[in-house]
Design a protein around this motif. Structure first.
Motif, PDB file in Angstrom:
ATOM      1  N   ALA A 211     -21.908 -87.208  20.530  1.00 44.82           N
ATOM      2  CA  ALA A 211     -20.697 -88.037  20.602  1.00 44.82           C
ATOM      3  C   ALA A 211     -20.365 -88.625  19.236  1.00 44.82           C
ATOM      4  N   ALA A 212     -21.398 -89.082  18.515  1.00 42.54           N
ATOM      5  CA  ALA A 212     -21.180 -89.658  17.192  1.00 42.54           C
ATOM      6  C   ALA A 212     -20.804 -88.583  16.182  1.00 42.54           C
ATOM      7  N   GLU A 213     -21.444 -87.430  16.264  1.00 41.69           N
ATOM      8  CA  GLU A 213     -21.123 -86.333  15.356  1.00 41.69           C
ATOM      9  C   GLU A 213     -19.672 -85.882  15.549  1.00 41.69           C
ATOM     10  N   ARG A 214     -19.279 -85.718  16.794  1.00 45.06           N
ATOM     11  CA  ARG A 214     -17.919 -85.274  17.113  1.00 45.06           C
ATOM     12  C   ARG A 214     -16.886 -86.260  16.591  1.00 45.06           C
ATOM     13  N   ALA A 215     -17.107 -87.549  16.841  1.00 41.17           N
ATOM     14  CA  ALA A 215     -16.164 -88.577  16.405  1.00 41.17           C
ATOM     15  C   ALA A 215     -16.062 -88.624  14.883  1.00 41.17           C
ATOM     16  N   PHE A 216     -17.173 -88.407  14.210  1.00 42.60           N
ATOM     17  CA  PHE A 216     -17.206 -88.446  12.741  1.00 42.60           C
ATOM     18  C   PHE A 216     -16.342 -87.334  12.143  1.00 42.60           C
ATOM     19  N   ILE A 217     -16.484 -86.126  12.650  1.00 42.15           N
ATOM     20  CA  ILE A 217     -15.690 -85.009  12.125  1.00 42.15           C
ATOM     21  C   ILE A 217     -14.208 -85.205  12.420  1.00 42.15           C
ATOM     22  N   LEU A 218     -13.885 -85.632  13.624  1.00 45.28           N
ATOM     23  CA  LEU A 218     -12.481 -85.867  13.961  1.00 45.28           C
ATOM     24  C   LEU A 218     -11.873 -86.975  13.104  1.00 45.28           C
ATOM     25  N   LYS A 219     -12.664 -87.974  12.740  1.00 41.93           N
ATOM     26  CA  LYS A 219     -12.162 -89.088  11.939  1.00 41.93           C
ATOM     27  C   LYS A 219     -11.864 -88.663  10.509  1.00 41.93           C
ATOM     28  N   TYR A 220     -12.753 -87.875   9.902  1.00 43.47           N
ATOM     29  CA  TYR A 220     -12.635 -87.611   8.474  1.00 43.47           C
ATOM     30  C   TYR A 220     -12.022 -86.257   8.119  1.00 43.47           C
ATOM     31  N   TRP A 221     -11.790 -85.407   9.107  1.00 43.48           N
ATOM     32  CA  TRP A 221     -11.107 -84.132   8.854  1.00 43.48           C
ATOM     33  C   TRP A 221      -9.947 -83.953   9.838  1.00 43.48           C
ATOM     34  N   PRO A 222      -9.121 -84.967  10.029  1.00 45.98           N
ATOM     35  CA  PRO A 222      -8.093 -84.873  11.076  1.00 45.98           C
ATOM     36  C   PRO A 222      -7.049 -83.792  10.804  1.00 45.98           C
ATOM     37  N   GLU A 223      -6.733 -83.562   9.509  1.00 41.91           N
ATOM     38  CA  GLU A 223      -5.674 -82.602   9.192  1.00 41.91           C
ATOM     39  C   GLU A 223      -6.045 -81.171   9.541  1.00 41.91           C
ATOM     40  N   PHE A 224      -7.336 -80.913   9.790  1.00 42.42           N
ATOM     41  CA  PHE A 224      -7.765 -79.558  10.133  1.00 42.42           C
ATOM     42  C   PHE A 224      -8.293 -79.462  11.560  1.00 42.42           C
ATOM     43  N   MET A 225      -8.151 -80.538  12.306  1.00 35.87           N
ATOM     44  CA  MET A 225      -8.575 -80.551  13.702  1.00 35.87           C
ATOM     45  C   MET A 225      -7.374 -80.795  14.615  1.00 35.87           C
ATOM     46  N   TYR A 226      -6.646 -81.868  14.343  1.00 38.26           N
ATOM     47  CA  TYR A 226      -5.482 -82.213  15.151  1.00 38.26           C
ATOM     48  C   TYR A 226      -4.259 -81.411  14.701  1.00 38.26           C
ATOM     49  N   ALA A 227      -3.285 -81.293  15.575  1.00 39.17           N
ATOM     50  CA  ALA A 227      -2.043 -80.627  15.216  1.00 39.17           C
ATOM     51  C   ALA A 227      -1.275 -81.479  14.219  1.00 39.17           C
ATOM     52  N   LEU A 228      -0.842 -80.878  13.118  1.00 40.58           N
ATOM     53  CA  LEU A 228      -0.028 -81.581  12.138  1.00 40.58           C
ATOM     54  C   LEU A 228       1.382 -81.768  12.688  1.00 40.58           C
ATOM     55  N   PRO A 229       2.102 -82.793  12.211  1.00 38.60           N
ATOM     56  CA  PRO A 229       3.467 -83.022  12.703  1.00 38.60           C
ATOM     57  C   PRO A 229       4.387 -81.815  12.534  1.00 38.60           C
ATOM     58  N   ALA A 230       4.130 -81.017  11.496  1.00 44.50           N
ATOM     59  CA  ALA A 230       4.999 -79.862  11.252  1.00 44.50           C
ATOM     60  C   ALA A 230       4.807 -78.747  12.267  1.00 44.50           C
ATOM     61  N   MET A 231       3.723 -78.802  13.013  1.00 46.35           N
ATOM     62  CA  MET A 231       3.490 -77.765  14.019  1.00 46.35           C
ATOM     63  C   MET A 231       4.290 -78.073  15.283  1.00 46.35           C
ATOM     64  N   SER A 232       4.738 -77.041  15.932  1.00 46.83           N
ATOM     65  CA  SER A 232       5.494 -77.228  17.168  1.00 46.83           C
ATOM     66  C   SER A 232       4.595 -76.991  18.369  1.00 46.83           C
ATOM     67  N   GLY A 233       5.063 -77.346  19.537  1.00 50.25           N
ATOM     68  CA  GLY A 233       4.360 -77.035  20.770  1.00 50.25           C
ATOM     69  C   GLY A 233       3.719 -78.209  21.459  1.00 50.25           C
ATOM     70  N   GLY A 234       3.649 -79.350  20.804  1.00 57.24           N
ATOM     71  CA  GLY A 234       3.103 -80.526  21.436  1.00 57.24           C
ATOM     72  C   GLY A 234       1.614 -80.477  21.705  1.00 57.24           C
ATOM     73  N   HIS A 235       0.854 -79.668  20.949  1.00 61.98           N
ATOM     74  CA  HIS A 235      -0.584 -79.582  21.150  1.00 61.98           C
ATOM     75  C   HIS A 235      -1.291 -80.754  20.477  1.00 61.98           C
ATOM     76  N   GLN A 236      -2.394 -81.210  21.065  1.00 62.72           N
ATOM     77  CA  GLN A 236      -3.199 -82.229  20.397  1.00 62.72           C
ATOM     78  C   GLN A 236      -4.025 -81.609  19.282  1.00 62.72           C
ATOM     79  N   PHE A 237      -4.611 -80.449  19.564  1.00 71.51           N
ATOM     80  CA  PHE A 237      -5.423 -79.737  18.577  1.00 71.51           C
ATOM     81  C   PHE A 237      -4.789 -78.372  18.340  1.00 71.51           C
ATOM     82  N   ALA A 238      -4.615 -78.009  17.081  1.00 76.47           N
ATOM     83  CA  ALA A 238      -3.970 -76.727  16.794  1.00 76.47           C
ATOM     84  C   ALA A 238      -4.397 -76.217  15.422  1.00 76.47           C
ATOM     85  N   GLU A 239      -4.270 -74.919  15.254  1.00 76.67           N
ATOM     86  CA  GLU A 239      -4.444 -74.258  13.956  1.00 76.67           C
ATOM     87  C   GLU A 239      -3.209 -73.412  13.708  1.00 76.67           C
ATOM     88  N   SER A 240      -2.873 -73.226  12.449  1.00 76.06           N
ATOM     89  CA  SER A 240      -1.686 -72.424  12.168  1.00 76.06           C
ATOM     90  C   SER A 240      -1.957 -71.432  11.054  1.00 76.06           C
TER      91      SER A 240
END
Length: 261
Positions: A211-240
């Motif tokens: 749980a701590a490992e997962r939260a740490f990566i999501l906190k410090y690498w958000p631009e490569f885990m979460y969907a960026l605003p420029a991406m379409s589709g309304g996904h929480q997590f996305a790659e392009s």
């Protein structure tokens, strides 16, 4: 064994395919696609304490562990020094040979002309130059040429954030935990080297507390885990991925149909 599709991701260092394309590759592997990662360096400069040789061996072990989380069938690591990758004939020949041996339908790599890590830019240039020879039997004659050139896509990294086009957007919500576990396998990078360089190593989690490992990566690498605003589709997590201007001619629709995700 017969595969519906064969994909090769060419990175500069072990851990990058996982971070920038791991979620998509896990989803493709789940539908029977054959996925291979190829690192053009051995990552032996990526630490603040470890010397090159033991670091090289450790990073290879991390890569093979990460591959299991993502269903990646092969992980090839060239024995080139981290920080010294050059787009020369030897590396281009190795990439041409790997594309042919894998019989890749799709090759994914970095942008070759933008700011950022010089190894990443070199990797992108090497794939660009290699792609033009994949069907030419007079080049690398020891490996049979492909019948047709592979489709080539570019993945994002820190240096390409401002130039990358979100042509093909993949929802990686269904595979985000596999991607995060693959990233976590690279403890040298996610829990040691990057946190040290960026000044938050005191927050690095205890290994084994997922749980701590997962939260740490999501906190410090958000631009490569979460969907960026420029991406379409309304996904929480996305790659392009961006369609490359080399390789087999294709379209967004063709790639989405090929991936079938």
């Amino acid at each position: 064994m017969s595969y519906p599709l064969k994909v090769l991701v060419v990175e500069a260092h072990p851990d990058e395919a996982e971070m920038y394309a791991g979620g998509t590759m896990r989803r493709l592997a789940d539908r029977g696609v054959a996925v291979k990662f190829m690192s053009l360096t051995n990552g032996d400069a990526g630490h603040y304490q470890m010397d090159r040789e033991p670091l090289k061996r450790r990073r290879a072990r991390e890569a093979y562990t990460a591959a299991r989380h993502l269903g990646v069938l092969d992980y090839e690591i060239l024995d080139n020094h981290d920080g010294e990758l050059m787009p020369d004939l030897a590396v281009r020949t190795a990439v041409i040979s790997s594309i042919r041996r894998w019989q890749a339908d799709v090759v994914i790599t970095f942008h070759d002309e933008c700011p950022g890590h010089l190894d990443n830019r070199a990797a992108g240039r090497i794939v660009r130059e290699a792609s033009g020879f994949c069907t030419n039997g007079n080049i690398c004659p020891e490996v049979p040429p492909l019948a047709q050139a592979p489709i080539c896509l570019k993945m994002i990294d820190y240096g390409s954030l401002d130039v990358h086009q979100h042509d093909v957007v993949i929802d990686v919500g269904p595979s985000i935990d596999a991607k995060l576990k693959a990233c976590a396998a690279h403890a040298t990078q996610f829990y040691e080297f990057a946190p040290f360089e960026r000044g938050f190593i005191d927050e690095a989690p205890t290994i084994g507390n997922w749980a701590a490992e997962r939260a740490f990566i999501l906190k410090y690498w958000p631009e490569f885990m979460y969907a960026l605003p420029a991406m379409s589709g309304g996904h929480q997590f996305a790659e392009s991925f961006q369609l490359a201007d080399y390789g087999r001619k294709t379209s967004v629709e063709d790639v989405l149909k090929l991936f079938a995700l």
